[in-house]
Scaffold this active site. Structure first.
Site, PDB file in Angstrom:
ATOM      1  CB  SER A   1      -0.104  -1.220  -2.766  1.00  0.00           C
ATOM      2  OG  SER A   1      -1.185  -0.533  -3.334  1.00  0.00           O
ATOM      3  CB  CYS A   2       3.804  -1.550   1.336  1.00  0.00           C
ATOM      4  SG  CYS A   2       5.180  -2.495   2.034  1.00  0.00           S
ATOM      5  CB  VAL A   3       0.974  -6.566   0.295  1.00  0.00           C
ATOM      6  CG1 VAL A   3      -0.191  -5.631   0.018  1.00  0.00           C
ATOM      7  CG2 VAL A   3       1.642  -6.971  -1.002  1.00  0.00           C
TER       8      VAL A   3
ATOM      9  CB  VAL B   1       6.705  -2.143  -1.754  1.00  0.00           C
ATOM     10  CG1 VAL B   1       7.885  -2.735  -1.001  1.00  0.00           C
ATOM     11  CG2 VAL B   1       7.073  -0.832  -2.431  1.00  0.00           C
TER      12      VAL B   1
ATOM     13  CG  PHE C   1       6.319  -0.733   6.783  1.00  0.00           C
ATOM     14  CD1 PHE C   1       5.816  -0.985   5.520  1.00  0.00           C
ATOM     15  CD2 PHE C   1       5.973   0.463   7.410  1.00  0.00           C
ATOM     16  CE1 PHE C   1       4.985  -0.077   4.880  1.00  0.00           C
ATOM     17  CE2 PHE C   1       5.151   1.376   6.776  1.00  0.00           C
ATOM     18  CZ  PHE C   1       4.660   1.111   5.512  1.00  0.00           C
TER      19      PHE C   1
END
Length: 129
Positions: free
Chosen positions: A107-109, A76, A84
């Protein structure tokens, strides 16, 4: 053998790439921004954007003959990590409804910018049983 996956139920690629590749046991999607494939429009609200991106992913995965429950990894990309919690709430509801409450690895960045100035983009890897 590789097979290109395409569906009109998700937005067409806006560059030199495909919606997804089917590698036999794996389906790997390109990142999906929250463009409604019927209208070409993108919602302004981050929650609606997240849901549209996930709906686009669902359409592609289903075109490959899989279900949301086959997704094993998501990435994401968000323009603002202050969103978030909103992204998470929509993501959780989506995988609860369509994935049977089984959540993939993720993963979320935060990124500086996304295509069409979207607030979120999501890509996935799904496994064929």
């Amino acid at each position: 053998m590789q097979k290109v996956i395409h569906t009109d139920k998700a937005p067409a690629a806006i560059g030199p790439y495909v919606q997804a590749m089917d590698l036999g046991n794996l389906v790997i999607t390109s990142g999906q921004i929250p463009v409604n494939p019927a209208t070409g429009e993108m919602p302004a609200d981050i929650k609606a954007q997240t849901r549209q991106s996930l709906d686009n992913i669902k359409a592609i995965i289903e075109q490959a003959g899989l279900q949301v429950g086959n997704i094993v990894k998501t990435t994401v990309f968000v323009k603002d990590l202050n969103h978030f919690a909103d992204v998470n709430s929509v993501y959780e509801a989506f995988f609860t409804e369509f994935g049977g409450g089984v959540f993939p690895a993720r993963s979320c960045v935060e990124v500086a910018r996304l295509p069409k100035d979207a607030g979120v983009e999501i890509e996935v890897i799904a496994v064929r049983p």
